[in-house]
Design an enzyme around this catalytic site. Structure first.
Site, PDB file in Angstrom:
ATOM      1  N   HIS A  39      -4.830   1.447   7.082  1.00  0.00           N
ATOM      2  CA  HIS A  39      -3.276   1.896   7.552  1.00  0.00           C
ATOM      3  C   HIS A  39      -2.963   3.160   6.306  1.00  0.00           C
ATOM      4  O   HIS A  39      -2.678   4.054   6.836  1.00  0.00           O
ATOM      5  CB  HIS A  39      -2.311   0.759   7.051  1.00  0.00           C
ATOM      6  N   GLU A  40      -3.776   2.934   5.062  1.00  0.00           N
ATOM      7  CA  GLU A  40      -3.430   4.009   4.189  1.00  0.00           C
ATOM      8  C   GLU A  40      -4.447   5.000   4.391  1.00  0.00           C
ATOM      9  O   GLU A  40      -3.702   6.259   4.061  1.00  0.00           O
ATOM     10  CB  GLU A  40      -3.642   3.078   2.895  1.00  0.00           C
ATOM     11  N   GLN A  94       3.030   9.948   1.189  1.00  0.00           N
ATOM     12  CA  GLN A  94       4.150   9.502   1.517  1.00  0.00           C
ATOM     13  C   GLN A  94       5.126   9.753   0.257  1.00  0.00           C
ATOM     14  O   GLN A  94       6.266   9.393   0.369  1.00  0.00           O
ATOM     15  CB  GLN A  94       3.887   7.986   1.499  1.00  0.00           C
ATOM     16  N   GLY A 137       0.792  -1.348   0.075  1.00  0.00           N
ATOM     17  CA  GLY A 137      -0.047  -0.010  -0.099  1.00  0.00           C
ATOM     18  C   GLY A 137       0.733   1.357  -0.034  1.00  0.00           C
ATOM     19  O   GLY A 137       2.036   1.157   0.572  1.00  0.00           O
ATOM     20  N   CYS A 147       5.702   0.164   7.458  1.00  0.00           N
ATOM     21  CA  CYS A 147       5.490   1.249   6.542  1.00  0.00           C
ATOM     22  C   CYS A 147       6.491   1.512   5.792  1.00  0.00           C
ATOM     23  O   CYS A 147       7.499   1.577   6.338  1.00  0.00           O
ATOM     24  CB  CYS A 147       4.789   2.388   7.627  1.00  0.00           C
ATOM     25  N   LEU A 148       6.110   1.956   4.437  1.00  0.00           N
ATOM     26  CA  LEU A 148       7.371   2.404   3.689  1.00  0.00           C
ATOM     27  C   LEU A 148       8.147   3.360   4.162  1.00  0.00           C
ATOM     28  O   LEU A 148       9.049   3.762   3.838  1.00  0.00           O
ATOM     29  CB  LEU A 148       6.999   2.495   2.067  1.00  0.00           C
ATOM     30  N   HIS A 187      -2.787   7.462   6.869  1.00  0.00           N
ATOM     31  CA  HIS A 187      -2.117   8.256   6.251  1.00  0.00           C
ATOM     32  C   HIS A 187      -2.470   9.799   5.616  1.00  0.00           C
ATOM     33  O   HIS A 187      -1.969  10.767   5.917  1.00  0.00           O
ATOM     34  CB  HIS A 187      -1.018   7.886   5.153  1.00  0.00           C
TER      35      HIS A 187
END
Length: 170
Positions: free
Chosen positions: A134-135, A50, A45, A92-93, A138
């Protein structure tokens, strides 16, 4: 085109994102760049903040084997959530190489606009439910570490800061 992913702490990761008023060709192209960036990372994701874009856009694909199922969502929102919960070890990226268990609703109904600006609704469960929540977090300036206790959150932030400094030095 692969985009650079912001690493925590970065003030843009804590901002509330603006709704997408019009799904333009530019935003459609951005969503394709985000998918390429997510797959390259590799991740399941990615949210627009991000990569430094403060608009309500996420991409995800939780298929680990078999045919990919890239999903693009403009203005996603959780419409309903189950009382049942799941615990997943999330990463998380934007917080590379760090993971922690987070408890979230086990299933959610999400509404969004697709790439053509058409309203969509779908029920997600398991990993897909965790990923979409989660996304969406963000887009609201919330990171998965915000669900953790202060000590663990500080420790992960310090590790992330150190990694960020090391990457900057090259």
């Amino acid at each position: 085109m692969i985009k650079p992913i912001l690493i925590h702490p970065d003030p843009r990761l804590k901002k509330l994102c603006a709704p997408v008023d019009d799904v333009s060709d530019e935003l459609r192209a951005l969503s394709q760049d985000m998918l390429a960036t997510m797959y390259d990372a590799p991740g399941i994701g990615l949210a627009a903040p991000q990569i430094g874009v403060l608009e309500r856009l996420i991409v995800m694909d939780c298929v680990k084997e078999g045919d990919p199922e890239p999903t693009i969502m403009f203005n996603p929102e959780v419409l309903a959530a189950s009382d049942d919960t799941n615990v997943y070890e999330e990463g998380c990226l934007s917080i590379p190489e760090q993971f922690a268990e987070v408890t979230r609703p086990a299933s959610v109904r999400v509404g969004w606009l697709d790439e053509n600006g058409n309203p969509q609704e779908k029920d997600f469960d398991g990993l897909w439910a965790t990923c979409v929540q989660h996304e969406i977090d963000h887009l609201n300036g919330k990171l998965f570490i915000d669900y953790l206790g202060p000590m663990k959150r500080q420790m992960m932030t310090r590790k992330s800061q150190k990694m960020k400094r090391e990457r900057t030095r090259g």
